[in-house]
Design an enzyme around this catalytic site. Structure first.
Site, short mmCIF file in Angstrom:
data_model
loop_
_atom_site.label_atom_id
_atom_site.label_comp_id
_atom_site.label_asym_id
_atom_site.label_seq_id
_atom_site.Cartn_x
_atom_site.Cartn_y
_atom_site.Cartn_z
N ARG A 1 11.52 -4.26 6.44
CA ARG A 1 11.04 -2.95 6.02
C ARG A 1 11.57 -1.82 6.91
NH1 ARG A 1 4.65 -2.31 5.51
NH2 ARG A 1 4.77 -2.56 7.78
N LYS B 1 0.84 -1.22 0.00
CA LYS B 1 0.00 0.00 0.00
C LYS B 1 0.87 1.26 0.00
CE LYS B 1 -2.37 -0.88 3.73
NZ LYS B 1 -1.69 -2.12 4.14
N ARG C 1 9.10 0.09 12.30
CA ARG C 1 7.94 0.14 13.19
C ARG C 1 8.09 -0.92 14.28
NH1 ARG C 1 2.40 0.55 9.82
NH2 ARG C 1 1.82 -0.65 11.64
N ARG D 1 -1.44 -9.21 13.86
CA ARG D 1 -1.95 -8.22 12.92
C ARG D 1 -2.70 -8.89 11.77
NH1 ARG D 1 3.11 -4.69 11.36
NH2 ARG D 1 1.57 -3.43 10.23
N ARG E 1 -12.06 -0.05 8.99
CA ARG E 1 -11.44 -1.27 9.50
C ARG E 1 -12.47 -2.32 9.89
NH1 ARG E 1 -6.02 -1.02 10.64
NH2 ARG E 1 -5.05 1.03 10.70
#
Length: 295
Positions: A195, A81, A240, A251, A156
Site C-alpha cells: 500500500r 476503509k 506508512r 496491529r 477504539r
C-alpha cells in the site's frame, strides 16, 4: 348619496369580490415556491458530486438511508476503509471524521478543548477520552454534519464507545450504523505491505491491485519509490512506517482485542452489520449499501 360616492362604493364592492381570488393565487404561488425550495433541499441533501441524478432518485435515497446516519466504520488495517469510506461520504453527503484530523484542527483553531489537548501533548501525555469526546462534540455541531457523519478510528475501546454513546444521547442522537469490514488476517499482509498513500488527500494505491499510473518496477519487480506519484496531483506517495509484516502482527492483535467488545456492545441495538471485504470492490460496495439501509 352623490354619484361619486355611489361609484366609490361600487368599486370597493367589486375589488372586495376579487380579494379571495387574489388570496388563493398568492397561496398557490407561495406553495409552488415552497415545493421548489424543498426539492432543491432534497437535491442538495445527499449529493456533492453527481448533479445529473434526478430528484426522484435522490428522494428515493433519502427515504432509504434517512434518518441521520451516525456511522462507525471498523476494519483491520488493509480492509478497505480508505477506499469505501470516501464513497459513502460522497453518496450520502456526510463527512468522514478522523480523530487525528479533528484533534489537529481543534489545536490549530485554539478552541477551548483544543487548548486542553495542546497542553497535554506539549507535556508528552496522552489525550484523554474526555478531550477526544469534547472535540467530536464540537465538530459534529458544524453544518456539514447535519445529515450525519462517519467515525473512522474511534471508538477504539469499549470505554470510548460508552463515552461516545453518552455524548450523543446528550445531543439527542445515537449511533445508527456500525459497519465492520471483514478480511482474514492471512490476506492482509499482501494488502498492507503493497500500500502507498497520498498524504494530503488520503487516496490509497496498491502496487498490485491499484497501482498509480506513474509506477515503474525495478529489476527485482519492486516499485521504484521515485516513480510512485499521485494520479491527480503528481505529488509523491508514501508508505506508512507501520505497513510492515512485523508491525502488522501487533496491529492485528490490538484490533481484534479492542474491536470485538465494541461490536458486542452495539449488537443488541440491531445496528451492527458485517461486510465481506475479501472480494471484488463492487461486491464489497454492494454489501455496504445494504448495511446502510434503514432497518
Amino acid at each position: 348619496m352623490s354619484s361619486i360616492a355611489i361609484k366609490t362604493c361600487a368599486e370597493r364592492s367589486k375589488n372586495s369580490a376579487h380579494l379571495p381570488l387574489l388570496a388563493v393565487a398568492g397561496l398557490a404561488a407561495a406553495t409552488a415556491t415552497f415545493r421548489r425550495e424543498e426539492e432543491e433541499k432534497t437535491q442538495n441533501f445527499f449529493f456533492k458530486g453527481d448533479k445529473k441524478e434526478s430528484v426522484a432518485d435522490m428522494k428515493a435515497k433519502f427515504s432509504t438511508y434517512w434518518p441521520r446516519n451516525i456511522m462507525i466504520l471498523f476494519g483491520p488495517p488493509g480492509a478497505g476503509k480508505g477506499t469505501h469510506g470516501p464513497k459513502v461520504e460522497n453518496m450520502l453527503g456526510i463527512p468522514q471524521l478522523s480523530t487525528g484530523d479533528m484533534l489537529r484542527a481543534a489545536v490549530a483553531a485554539q478552541t477551548e478543548v483544543g487548548k486542553k489537548a495542546q497542553a497535554v501533548m506539549k507535556a508528552g501525555g496522552l489525550v484523554s477520552n474526555d478531550i477526544v469526546i469534547g472535540i467530536i462534540r464540537d465538530r459534529i455541531k458544524e453544518k456539514d454534519c447535519n445529515l450525519g457523519f462517519i467515525l473512522d478510528g474511534f471508538p477504539r475501546t469499549l470505554e470510548q464507545a460508552k463515552a461516545l454513546d453518552k455524548m450523543l444521547a446528550d445531543e439527542g442522537a445515537a449511533v445508527s450504523k456500525v459497519v465492520e469490514l471483514e478480511v482474514p488476517d492471512s490476506v492482509l499482509e499482501e494488502r498492507i505491505c503493497g500500500r502507498w498513500i497520498h498524504k494530503k488527500s488520503g487516496r490509497s494505491y496498491h502496487v498490485k491491485y491499484a497501482a498509480p499510473k506513474s509506477m515503474k518496477l525495478s529489476s527485482d519487480s519492486k516499485p521504484i519509490p521515485e516513480t510512485m506519484l499521485d494520479d491527480e496531483t503528481g505529488e509523491p506517495l508514501m508508505q506508512r512506517g507501520d505497513d510492515t509484516p512485523t508491525a502488522l502482527v501487533k496491529r492485528l492483535k490490538g484490533y481484534h482485542g479492542e474491536t470485538v467488545p465494541i461490536l458486542n456492545h452495539y449488537k443488541p441495538n440491531g445496528v451492527v452489520a458485517s461486510v465481506n471485504a475479501n472480494q471484488q470492490m463492487d461486491g464489497v460496495w454492494g454489501e455496504i449499501l445494504e448495511a446502510l439501509k434503514r432497518s
